[in-house]
Write a protein that holds these residues in place. Structure first.
Motif, PDB file in Angstrom:
ATOM      1  N   GLN A 150      49.493  30.450  33.759  1.00 45.06           N
ATOM      2  CA  GLN A 150      48.471  29.463  33.445  1.00 45.06           C
ATOM      3  C   GLN A 150      48.173  28.573  34.648  1.00 45.06           C
ATOM      4  OE1 GLN A 150      47.002  29.760  30.589  1.00 45.06           O
ATOM      5  NE2 GLN A 150      45.586  28.045  30.772  1.00 45.06           N
ATOM      6  N   GLU A 151      49.204  28.375  35.494  1.00 45.62           N
ATOM      7  CA  GLU A 151      49.035  27.500  36.649  1.00 45.62           C
ATOM      8  C   GLU A 151      48.391  28.212  37.829  1.00 45.62           C
ATOM      9  OE1 GLU A 151      49.180  23.978  38.783  1.00 45.62           O
ATOM     10  OE2 GLU A 151      49.678  24.298  36.664  1.00 45.62           O
ATOM     11  N   TYR A 152      48.824  29.466  38.079  1.00 49.49           N
ATOM     12  CA  TYR A 152      48.396  30.137  39.306  1.00 49.49           C
ATOM     13  C   TYR A 152      47.514  31.368  39.088  1.00 49.49           C
ATOM     14  CZ  TYR A 152      52.042  27.190  41.275  1.00 49.49           C
ATOM     15  OH  TYR A 152      52.796  26.115  41.638  1.00 49.49           O
ATOM     16  N   GLY A 153      47.438  31.865  37.884  1.00 50.76           N
ATOM     17  CA  GLY A 153      46.613  33.054  37.657  1.00 50.76           C
ATOM     18  C   GLY A 153      45.934  33.022  36.311  1.00 50.76           C
ATOM     19  N   ALA A 154      45.466  31.844  35.923  1.00 54.50           N
ATOM     20  CA  ALA A 154      44.884  31.682  34.585  1.00 54.50           C
ATOM     21  C   ALA A 154      43.644  32.540  34.381  1.00 54.50           C
ATOM     22  CB  ALA A 154      44.538  30.209  34.339  1.00 54.50           C
ATOM     23  N   TRP A 155      43.001  32.960  35.469  1.00 51.64           N
ATOM     24  CA  TRP A 155      41.757  33.730  35.357  1.00 51.64           C
ATOM     25  C   TRP A 155      42.011  35.208  35.076  1.00 51.64           C
ATOM     26  CZ3 TRP A 155      41.160  37.775  38.735  1.00 51.64           C
ATOM     27  CH2 TRP A 155      42.027  37.800  39.840  1.00 51.64           C
ATOM     28  N   ALA A 174      36.055  31.327  31.915  1.00 54.23           N
ATOM     29  CA  ALA A 174      37.015  30.700  30.998  1.00 54.23           C
ATOM     30  C   ALA A 174      38.381  30.559  31.663  1.00 54.23           C
ATOM     31  CB  ALA A 174      37.117  31.519  29.712  1.00 54.23           C
ATOM     32  N   GLY A 175      38.794  31.582  32.434  1.00 47.29           N
ATOM     33  CA  GLY A 175      40.088  31.522  33.099  1.00 47.29           C
ATOM     34  C   GLY A 175      40.127  30.506  34.221  1.00 47.29           C
ATOM     35  N   ILE A 176      39.072  30.472  35.054  1.00 43.72           N
ATOM     36  CA  ILE A 176      39.031  29.527  36.177  1.00 43.72           C
ATOM     37  C   ILE A 176      39.086  28.089  35.680  1.00 43.72           C
ATOM     38  CG2 ILE A 176      37.526  28.623  38.001  1.00 43.72           C
ATOM     39  CD1 ILE A 176      36.610  31.494  38.512  1.00 43.72           C
ATOM     40  N   THR A 177      38.463  27.828  34.538  1.00 39.86           N
ATOM     41  CA  THR A 177      38.437  26.464  33.991  1.00 39.86           C
ATOM     42  C   THR A 177      39.628  26.177  33.073  1.00 39.86           C
ATOM     43  OG1 THR A 177      36.993  27.250  32.199  1.00 39.86           O
ATOM     44  CG2 THR A 177      35.925  26.278  34.136  1.00 39.86           C
ATOM     45  N   HIS A 178      40.597  27.123  33.031  1.00 44.49           N
ATOM     46  CA  HIS A 178      41.815  26.954  32.228  1.00 44.49           C
ATOM     47  C   HIS A 178      41.498  26.696  30.748  1.00 44.49           C
ATOM     48  CE1 HIS A 178      44.711  26.762  35.647  1.00 44.49           C
ATOM     49  NE2 HIS A 178      43.627  26.371  36.287  1.00 44.49           N
ATOM     50  N   THR A 179      40.493  27.389  30.257  1.00 47.18           N
ATOM     51  CA  THR A 179      40.112  27.235  28.852  1.00 47.18           C
ATOM     52  C   THR A 179      41.165  27.870  27.954  1.00 47.18           C
ATOM     53  OG1 THR A 179      37.779  27.313  29.471  1.00 47.18           O
ATOM     54  CG2 THR A 179      38.316  27.685  27.150  1.00 47.18           C
TER      55      THR A 179
END
Length: 617
Positions: free
Chosen positions: A279-284, A395-400
């Motif tokens: 979630q911190e480094y590869g959430a996208w 969605a991943g880049i914005t940590h949705t």
């Protein structure tokens, strides 16, 4: 209870090989999930040909019959004709690889629990809406009560998983629930809260809160299976009912508290660390991959092995971004792509299917549209993969994330309501990006993939203006009523009105002018449509699909125009008889509901191209 699907259920039961070939039977949101003793005994092509069956998939050790959103009604009817064979001695050696076994176990364990999890998730979403619109306060008693109503499913998740895992592993589900109860017992919870050292027989016990946990109970039930099985073998039948449960609960319970549970909790903690790192480094990564390739995963049933990871992340952190965001953008992409087909296609049938299935996909159920529209036409699938991938990337880049589980369609939007309204805004932006890109791609791709507009209009006219038609004999032989065919699907006219032939030679010719709609890979059956709109299936032999094309040769291909009397197929009549197959040839009008009158014009020995059957509007 409605018997609307009784005939379909009976045909499905027959074609999977009956009760003697069924080890287990369950269903998810869209599929009947069989575990068969021998998949080769199932008539896969015959199942695919049934009206009401979208597809048949063999994946993860399961024989999956894709039905659609009404699968539960079909399942209830199928259970009247299929009683799973529980004789473990009949189960063949499991030669599946470890990955397939794991996916099958996870899928079989989580699938029955999904309705409860989804229902609880939607209750939490409703509560979030009530708070958002100031109808309920966070510190009110109403909020407190509704919140623990929804949380109960997640807190007691080990109990739900214990029952379904034990059912899957064929050990006692009630003993499994008893073991889960040990982990959640108030006295054990009190020891955890107190934090004082506890030993059992001098062995220190790790104090862990197991509420909402997943891994520990799955490991415990796996061990229970062997312990319970061992005592079933060595304890006499006269006292088995007392001592098997006693030893199973006592031994497995101690192992659960002292060894298995702590191991599972450590595994859960490391998994949570992995989730946190991702979630911190590869959430996208996960939302992008799932947003793009969820339709492919659905086709092979792989999504059931991934979705539980989202549940585990949710129970660990109170939110999840692994499966939910990617799934919702993927489903919206599929819905938009299919609805674009309803706008672009000139076929009335495709337009109706796309309109209905597109809306269903937007609600979170994509399989009917995937198999009936996206796969056959290809371009909706391409557009959905690209659009869903880009939406998932945002969605991943914005940590949705979503704060509870539920469906993955438009009704799931409230699942993204949290203390920070920005999370809801981001999922809405992701969905808009997905919809716009998918819509534009599907529109432009449709120019390449859709049929020529003039041909489509002409085809539409033929669909709308059906004419009376004479079907001529395609095979020389003995004409007889279809009710006498030695296959109930044809004899009952479930597949349509028609007639049958006992062939005297192995040549099939066109019974009218028209075109080939489909020719089965095994070449034993061919679908035709006349220039006047009559759709006909010519099926050479009964169960000859099992020959996989042996003794058959085709002289035409799909979409090829045909003329009356043109050679379509040849088959070695004697070789098929020697192989033990019934050689009767049912010939059915598959669009029977569009006609009002059917008449067999001649019976008995009849030469090719003689008028044998009349179809009237």
């Amino acid at each position: 209870m409605s018997k609307k699907y009784e005939q379909l259920a009976k045909l499905i039961a027959d074609r999977v090989g009956g009760s003697e070939n069924v080890s287990t039977l369950a269903h998810c949101q869209t599929r009947l999930r069989f575990v068969l003793f021998d998949n080769k005994k199932a008539d896969k092509e015959g199942l695919k040909s049934l009206e009401g069956v979208a597809n048949v998939i063999e994946s993860g050790g399961q024989f999956q019959v894709v039905i659609g959103t009404h699968v539960e009604e079909v399942y209830e009817e199928v259970t009247k004709f299929v009683s799973p064979n529980l004789d473990e001695q009949l189960v063949p050696k499991d030669n599946r690889n470890v990955l397939n076994k794991l996916i099958d176990f996870i899928s079989g364990t989580f699938s029955p629990v999904i309705p409860a999890i989804s229902g609880a998730g939607m209750v939490k979403a409703l509560l979030a809406l009530l708070v958002l619109f100031d109808l309920v306060s966070n510190d009110s008693q109403t909020y407190y009560v509704i919140n623990f109503m929804a949380d109960s499913v997640f807190y007691f998740l080990p109990v739900f998983l214990a029952y379904s895992a034990a059912t899957k592993l064929k050990c006692s589900p009630y003993l499994a629930v008893a073991l889960a109860g040990i982990l959640l017992h108030p006295n054990f919870s009190a020891l955890v809260v107190a934090g004082d050292a506890v030993t059992v027989f001098g062995i220190p016990m790790r104090l862990v809160a197991y509420g909402t946990s997943v891994i520990p109970i799955l490991l415990i039930v796996a061990v229970q299976r062997y312990i319970e099985g061992f005592f079933k073998k060595i304890i006499p039948n006269a006292v088995k009912i007392v001592f098997v449960p006693m030893f199973t609960i006592f031994i497995t319970g101690l192992l659960a508290l002292l060894i298995i549970g702590p191991i599972g909790s450590y595994a859960g903690e490391y998994l949570a660390m992995g989730f946190e790192f991702m979630q911190e480094y590869g959430a996208w990564i996960a939302p992008t991959l799932i947003g793009a390739f969820l339709p492919i995963m659905v086709m092979f049933g792989l999504h059931h092995g991934i979705a539980p990871l989202g549940v585990m992340q949710l129970t660990a952190f109170g939110y999840e971004g692994i499966f939910g965001p990617g799934a919702i953008v993927s489903n919206i992409a599929m819905g938009v792509a299919i609805l674009m087909v309803s706008i672009r296609t000139k076929s009335k049938k495709s337009k109706q299917l796309a309109s209905a299935n597109g809306i269903t996909a937007l609600m979170g159920i994509t399989e009917p549209g995937l198999y009936s529209i996206a796969l056959p036409k290809k371009y909706p699938l391409i557009a959905a993969i690209i659009g869903g991938g880009i939406g998932g990337l945002y969605a991943g880049i914005t940590h949705t994330v979503r704060y509870t589980t539920g469906t993955s369609g438009l009704p799931a939007i409230p699942l993204y309501i949290g203390e920070d309204i920005g999370n809801l805004i981001n999922i809405l932006i992701a969905l808009v990006i997905t919809a716009v890109i998918t819509c534009v791609l599907a529109y432009f791709l449709s120019f390449k993939f859709e049929k020529n507009e003039e041909e489509s209009i002409e085809s539409e006219k033929k669909e709308l203006i059906l004419e009376n038609t004479i079907i001529r004999n395609p095979i020389e032989g003995q004409v007889f009523p279809i009710s006498e065919v030695k296959d109930e699907a044809f004899a009952s006219e479930a597949l349509g009105k028609g007639f049958a032939i006992e062939p005297s030679e192995g040549r099939v010719v066109a019974p009218f002018d028209g075109k080939v709609v489909t020719i089965f890979p095994s070449k034993h059956a061919i679908g035709l449509v006349s220039d006047t709109g009559v759709e006909v299936l010519i099926h050479v032999g009964i169960n000859t699909v099992e020959l996989n094309g042996k003794y058959f040769e085709a002289f035409v291909e799909a979409e090829q125009p045909i003329k009356k009397g043109q050679l379509l197929l040849t088959f070695d009549l004697e070789k098929i008889k020697e192989a033990g197959y019934v050689t009767q040839v049912p010939i059915v009008v598959t669009n029977t509901p569009q006609y009002s009158k059917f008449e067999t014009l001649i019976e008995g020995q009849t030469q090719k191209e003689k008028a044998v059957f009349s179809v009237s509007v």
